[in-house]
Design a protein around this motif. Structure first.
Motif, PDB file in Angstrom:
ATOM      1  N   THR A   1      10.800  -0.387   1.492  1.00  8.52           N
ATOM      2  CA  THR A   1       9.766  -1.361   1.856  1.00  8.52           C
ATOM      3  C   THR A   1      10.468  -2.561   2.465  1.00  8.52           C
ATOM      4  O   THR A   1      11.679  -2.730   2.299  1.00  8.52           O
ATOM      5  CB  THR A   1       8.948  -1.790   0.630  1.00  8.52           C
ATOM      6  N   GLU A   2       9.747  -3.392   3.170  1.00 13.49           N
ATOM      7  CA  GLU A   2      10.333  -4.598   3.737  1.00 13.49           C
ATOM      8  C   GLU A   2       9.376  -5.771   3.585  1.00 13.49           C
ATOM      9  O   GLU A   2       8.158  -5.615   3.649  1.00 13.49           O
ATOM     10  CB  GLU A   2      10.690  -4.411   5.215  1.00 13.49           C
ATOM     11  N   HIS A   3       9.979  -6.944   3.396  1.00 10.90           N
ATOM     12  CA  HIS A   3       9.210  -8.168   3.258  1.00 10.90           C
ATOM     13  C   HIS A   3       8.542  -8.576   4.575  1.00 10.90           C
ATOM     14  O   HIS A   3       9.020  -8.243   5.668  1.00 10.90           O
ATOM     15  CB  HIS A   3      10.125  -9.322   2.846  1.00 10.90           C
ATOM     16  N   LEU A   4       7.484  -9.353   4.471  1.00 13.97           N
ATOM     17  CA  LEU A   4       7.033 -10.159   5.593  1.00 13.97           C
ATOM     18  C   LEU A   4       8.128 -11.172   5.910  1.00 13.97           C
ATOM     19  O   LEU A   4       8.863 -11.616   5.016  1.00 13.97           O
ATOM     20  CB  LEU A   4       5.745 -10.897   5.239  1.00 13.97           C
ATOM     21  N   ILE A   5       8.247 -11.560   7.168  1.00 13.72           N
ATOM     22  CA  ILE A   5       9.329 -12.469   7.535  1.00 13.72           C
ATOM     23  C   ILE A   5       9.169 -13.842   6.886  1.00 13.72           C
ATOM     24  O   ILE A   5      10.148 -14.577   6.745  1.00 13.72           O
ATOM     25  CB  ILE A   5       9.477 -12.607   9.061  1.00 13.72           C
ATOM     26  N   GLU A   6       7.959 -14.220   6.479  1.00 18.00           N
ATOM     27  CA  GLU A   6       7.796 -15.487   5.784  1.00 18.00           C
ATOM     28  C   GLU A   6       8.603 -15.513   4.489  1.00 18.00           C
ATOM     29  O   GLU A   6       9.061 -16.572   4.048  1.00 18.00           O
ATOM     30  CB  GLU A   6       6.322 -15.733   5.447  1.00 18.00           C
ATOM     31  N   GLU A   7       8.776 -14.333   3.878  1.00 15.80           N
ATOM     32  CA  GLU A   7       9.529 -14.229   2.623  1.00 15.80           C
ATOM     33  C   GLU A   7      11.020 -14.031   2.884  1.00 15.80           C
ATOM     34  O   GLU A   7      11.853 -14.642   2.220  1.00 15.80           O
ATOM     35  CB  GLU A   7       9.004 -13.058   1.793  1.00 15.80           C
ATOM     36  N   SER A   8      11.351 -13.168   3.835  1.00 17.74           N
ATOM     37  CA  SER A   8      12.764 -12.870   4.096  1.00 17.74           C
ATOM     38  C   SER A   8      12.929 -12.329   5.505  1.00 17.74           C
ATOM     39  O   SER A   8      12.214 -11.416   5.908  1.00 17.74           O
ATOM     40  CB  SER A   8      13.279 -11.841   3.078  1.00 17.74           C
TER      41      SER A   8
ATOM     42  N   ASP B   1       0.852  -1.189   0.000  1.00 21.78           N
ATOM     43  CA  ASP B   1       0.000   0.000   0.000  1.00 21.78           C
ATOM     44  C   ASP B   1       0.888   1.239   0.000  1.00 21.78           C
ATOM     45  O   ASP B   1       2.115   1.152   0.091  1.00 21.78           O
ATOM     46  CB  ASP B   1      -0.959  -0.027   1.192  1.00 21.78           C
ATOM     47  N   MET B   2       0.293   2.411  -0.135  1.00 22.53           N
ATOM     48  CA  MET B   2       1.085   3.638  -0.249  1.00 22.53           C
ATOM     49  C   MET B   2       1.668   4.098   1.095  1.00 22.53           C
ATOM     50  O   MET B   2       2.355   5.115   1.161  1.00 22.53           O
ATOM     51  CB  MET B   2       0.254   4.749  -0.885  1.00 22.53           C
ATOM     52  N   TYR B   3       1.421   3.324   2.152  1.00 18.37           N
ATOM     53  CA  TYR B   3       2.047   3.582   3.437  1.00 18.37           C
ATOM     54  C   TYR B   3       3.106   2.531   3.745  1.00 18.37           C
ATOM     55  O   TYR B   3       3.578   2.439   4.868  1.00 18.37           O
ATOM     56  CB  TYR B   3       1.002   3.641   4.543  1.00 18.37           C
ATOM     57  N   SER B   4       3.435   1.702   2.756  1.00 22.86           N
ATOM     58  CA  SER B   4       4.580   0.773   2.752  1.00 22.86           C
ATOM     59  C   SER B   4       4.303  -0.614   3.299  1.00 22.86           C
ATOM     60  O   SER B   4       5.192  -1.470   3.237  1.00 22.86           O
ATOM     61  CB  SER B   4       5.794   1.376   3.479  1.00 22.86           C
ATOM     62  N   ASP B   5       3.139  -0.895   3.851  1.00 25.27           N
ATOM     63  CA  ASP B   5       2.863  -2.244   4.330  1.00 25.27           C
ATOM     64  C   ASP B   5       2.483  -3.162   3.165  1.00 25.27           C
ATOM     65  O   ASP B   5       1.902  -2.723   2.168  1.00 25.27           O
ATOM     66  CB  ASP B   5       1.747  -2.239   5.375  1.00 25.27           C
ATOM     67  N   THR B   6       2.798  -4.439   3.321  1.00 25.89           N
ATOM     68  CA  THR B   6       2.556  -5.425   2.270  1.00 25.89           C
ATOM     69  C   THR B   6       1.094  -5.837   2.258  1.00 25.89           C
ATOM     70  O   THR B   6       0.513  -6.144   3.312  1.00 25.89           O
ATOM     71  CB  THR B   6       3.446  -6.654   2.485  1.00 25.89           C
ATOM     72  N   ILE B   7       0.494  -5.867   1.064  1.00 28.91           N
ATOM     73  CA  ILE B   7      -0.896  -6.309   0.940  1.00 28.91           C
ATOM     74  C   ILE B   7      -1.012  -7.609   0.151  1.00 28.91           C
ATOM     75  O   ILE B   7      -2.092  -8.194   0.078  1.00 28.91           O
ATOM     76  CB  ILE B   7      -1.770  -5.224   0.273  1.00 28.91           C
ATOM     77  N   GLY B   8       0.098  -8.094  -0.409  1.00 32.10           N
ATOM     78  CA  GLY B   8       0.040  -9.362  -1.119  1.00 32.10           C
ATOM     79  C   GLY B   8       1.325  -9.650  -1.867  1.00 32.10           C
ATOM     80  O   GLY B   8       2.188  -8.783  -2.041  1.00 32.10           O
ATOM     81  N   TYR B   9       1.439 -10.901  -2.297  1.00 32.73           N
ATOM     82  CA  TYR B   9       2.585 -11.356  -3.074  1.00 32.73           C
ATOM     83  C   TYR B   9       2.103 -12.199  -4.250  1.00 32.73           C
ATOM     84  O   TYR B   9       1.089 -12.912  -4.171  1.00 32.73           O
ATOM     85  CB  TYR B   9       3.486 -12.262  -2.238  1.00 32.73           C
ATOM     86  N   VAL B  10       2.890 -12.158  -5.317  1.00 35.37           N
ATOM     87  CA  VAL B  10       2.826 -13.150  -6.377  1.00 35.37           C
ATOM     88  C   VAL B  10       4.254 -13.629  -6.565  1.00 35.37           C
ATOM     89  O   VAL B  10       5.166 -12.808  -6.712  1.00 35.37           O
ATOM     90  CB  VAL B  10       2.283 -12.552  -7.692  1.00 35.37           C
ATOM     91  N   GLY B  11       4.475 -14.952  -6.523  1.00 38.66           N
ATOM     92  CA  GLY B  11       5.840 -15.414  -6.684  1.00 38.66           C
ATOM     93  C   GLY B  11       6.053 -16.846  -6.269  1.00 38.66           C
ATOM     94  O   GLY B  11       5.106 -17.602  -6.032  1.00 38.66           O
ATOM     95  N   THR B  12       7.331 -17.197  -6.152  1.00 43.14           N
ATOM     96  CA  THR B  12       7.729 -18.581  -5.900  1.00 43.14           C
ATOM     97  C   THR B  12       7.107 -19.121  -4.620  1.00 43.14           C
ATOM     98  O   THR B  12       6.542 -20.211  -4.600  1.00 43.14           O
ATOM     99  CB  THR B  12       9.263 -18.662  -5.815  1.00 43.14           C
ATOM    100  N   ARG B  13       7.223 -18.359  -3.532  1.00 42.93           N
ATOM    101  CA  ARG B  13       6.693 -18.831  -2.257  1.00 42.93           C
ATOM    102  C   ARG B  13       5.191 -18.648  -2.163  1.00 42.93           C
ATOM    103  O   ARG B  13       4.454 -19.582  -1.860  1.00 42.93           O
ATOM    104  CB  ARG B  13       7.365 -18.085  -1.094  1.00 42.93           C
TER     105      ARG B  13
END
Length: 479
Positions: free
Chosen positions: A343-350, A131-143
C-alpha cells in the motif's frame, strides 16, 4: 477516451506484442484467435485485479494459515513490537522507523469502531485505512485527525445506521472488507520501545454491536480461500473470488463485462478449469507476462498518467498514490503501489522516492561500492522525519552482520561534514576509519534498490521539485 481506457489500452498494446511472440499453441502454430483474445483481456484483468488478489492472499496468510510471524483474527490487530528486520520476508519495502500494526476488517455485516489512545508524548502515528484494491479511504493519526484520541467508525457500503454518540468521525469503505496499516514511531531504544508498545496496545477494533452492548467479541479466522501457488490459473481464480466478495464500482462495469467474456472478474466463471483449452492457455500466459510487466513498472516507477518524475536516477512515487483508481491508473496501482509496496500513503502523509540505478543508469549491485553525497541544501525536508532504506530485488530488508538497514535524520551516530553535508558509503564491507559511521551495507553480488521516505513532507517534496543526489559508483570491492 477515458483515462481508464487509455491505461488499459497501453497495457493491451504491450500484451499484443507478447502474444505474437509467445507461440503457446500446440506444435508451434500461431496462437488461435480466442487464445490471443484471452491473453489480451487477461493482461488487462491481471493489471486491474492484482491488488485485490494480493490483499486476499495476505489476508489468508495472516488470518487463516496459522503460519508465519504475522498472525491475527478478523477485526484484530497484529503488532510488530520492534523495528522491521530481514526476518520479515513479505516484500512490501517495510520501513525502519515505525513498527507496523495491521488488520483486515469485515464491514459486510456491520461497521467497526476503531479506538486510538491518548498520545501525551506527541508520538507520530498514523492508521491508514485502505479498500481491498489498495487505495486509501481514510486516516486516523497525528496529521489527519490532529492527534485526537477516542473512537472512529469504519462503515461499509450501504450502511445507513445512526452514528453513536461519542464517535469522532465516520470513515466509509466502498468495499465490504478493508485493511488497516498502522505505523507508530519509535527511536528503537529499549525504553522507547516499551512506551511504543504500550501505545500500540491502545489501538482497538470493535464491531459496532459489541461496542454498543459490551458483549464479548467472538474470534474468527474465516476468510476467503486462495488458489494454490502451483495452479497455472490460480491467480485468476483468486481474482474472480476476491472480486465477487469485493465488487468493483459501478463505473467499471464495462471493463467487467469485457473480462467476463473470457471467464474473468466478478461475473466470470466459477469453474475456470472447464474453459476452452485455447482460452486457458492465453490466460495462463497472461499471468506470467502480467507479473513480469508489473515488476518492470515497479522498477521504473511507472505512472501511465504522468504523475511522477525522475532526476539523477531517483523517481518520485506518483503524486496520485493512494487514490490511483480515480485516475484510472490501474497499471500504477498494481505496479508501483502494490507489487513493490503493498500500500502507499497519500502524498500529504508521505512523499517517497526510489532508485534502482547509479549515476550512469546501471543497476545498483553489491559487486560495487557507491557514495551518496548530500550537500546541506540537498538533505530532504520533512516535518516529522526522513530516511533512506536499502532493499533487495524482492523488496525485503537485506541481512547483514552490522544490523544496518537505513540512514536518515533520526538515525544516531551519523557524521555530518562541517558544512552540514552528509556522505553515505554503500558497500558490502565495512569501510575504514570515520567512514564506518556512515556505512550502509549492501548485498554482495546482488541487485538492490534504495527507498527515500519523508513523513509530513516539505513543499519541495509535495511539488516534486526536490532533486536527490545521484548514487555514484566509486570502485569495485575486493574478492
Amino acid at each position: 477516451m477515458t483515462v481508464a481506457a487509455t491505461a488499459l489500452l497501453v497495457a493491451a498494446s504491450m500484451a499484443s506484442v507478447h502474444a505474437a511472440e509467445s507461440g503457446s499453441a500446440p506444435d508451434g502454430a500461431p496462437p488461435a484467435w480466442n487464445e490471443e483474445f484471452a491473453y489480451l483481456t487477461g493482461m488487462q484483468a491481471y493489471i486491474y485485479g492484482y491488488p485485490v488478489m494480493r490483499y486476499a492472499e495476505l489476508r489468508a496468510q495472516w488470518v487463516a494459515s496459522g503460519k508465519g510471524p504475522v498472525q491475527m483474527a478478523v477485526n484484530q490487530f497484529w503488532h510488530s513490537r520492534n523495528l522491521s528486520d530481514p526476518r520479515l520476508q513479505y516484500g512490501g519495502s517495510p520501513n525502519r522507523e515505525t513498527p507496523y500494526s495491521v488488520a483486515f476488517v469485515d464491514l459486510s455485516h456491520e461497521p467497526v469502531v476503531l479506538t486510538v489512545p491518548p498520545n501525551a508524548d506527541g508520538r507520530y502515528y498514523t492508521l491508514q485505512i485502505a479498500d481491498m484494491y489498495s487505495d486509501t479511504i481514510g486516516y486516523v493519526g497525528t496529521r489527519a485527525t490532529g492527534n485526537v484520541p477516542g473512537d472512529y467508525l469504519l462503515a461499509g457500503p450501504g450502511w445507513q445506521g445512526e452514528t453513536p454518540k461519542g464517535i469522532q468521525t465516520v470513515i466509509r469503505s466502498w468495499t465490504p472488507w478493508a485493511a488497516i496499516f498502522g505505523r507508530t514511531y519509535t527511536d528503537g531504544t529499549e525504553d522507547d520501545l516499551v512506551r511504543m508498545r504500550a501505545f500500540q496496545d491502545g489501538y482497538r477494533i470493535t464491531p459496532l454491536g459489541a461496542y454498543l452492548s459490551g458483549a464479548p467479541v467472538p474470534e474468527s479466522h474465516d476468510v476467503l480461500n486462495v488458489a494454490a501457488n502451483d495452479d497455472p490459473l490460480g491467480a485468476f481464480k483468486t481474482i474472480n473470488a476476491a472480486m465477487r466478495e469485493n465488487p468493483p464500482p459501478p463505473e467499471h462495469a464495462a471493463l467487467m463485462r469485457q473480462f467476463a467474456l473470457v471467464g474473468l472478474g466478478p461475473d466470470g466463471t466459477t469453474d475456470m478449469d472447464s474453459l476452452d483449452p485455447a482460452i486457458k492457455r492465453g490466460l495462463a500466459q497472461a499471468i506470467v507476462d502480467g507479473n513480469a510487466l508489473l515488476a518492470r513498472v515497479a522498477t521504473a516507477g511507472g505512472s501511465i498518467v504522468g504523475a511522477s518524475r525522475t532526476d539523477n536516477g531517483w523517481f518520485y512515487g506518483p503524486s496520485n498514490w493512494g487514490r490511483m483508481s480515480a485516475d484510472g491508473d490501474f497499471l500504477g496501482r498494481a505496479g508501483t503501489q502494490v507489487f513493490s509496496g503493498v500500500t502507499e500513503h497519500l502524498i500529504e502523509e508521505s512523499v517517497k522516492l526510489r532508485t534502482f540505478v547509479d549515476s550512469d543508469g546501471r543497476p545498483l549491485n553489491g559487486a560495487n561500492q557507491y557514495v551518496i553525497h548530500f550537500a546541506r541544501d540537498e538533505l530532504p525536508v520533512a516535518r516529522e522525519f526522513w530516511s533512506v532504506t536499502l532493499y533487495d530485488e524482492r523488496f525485503n530488508l537485506v541481512p547483514n552482520d552490522a544490523g544496518r538497514y537505513s540512514f536518515g535524520d533520526k538515525v544516531p551516530g551519523l557524521k555530518y561534514g562541517r558544512d552540514g553535508s552528509l556522505t553515505i558509503y554503500i558497500q558490502p564491507d565495512r569501510p575504514e576509519g570515520d567512514r564506518a559511521a556512515n556505512w550502509l551495507p549492501s548485498p554482495r553480488d546482488r541487485d538492490f534498490n534504495l527507498f527515500m521516505r519523508t513523513y509530513f513532507p516539505g513543499p519541495k517534496m509535495l511539488d516534486q521539485s526536490y532533486v536527490a543526489p545521484a548514487v555514484r559508483k566509486v570502485g569495485e570491492t575486493t574478492p
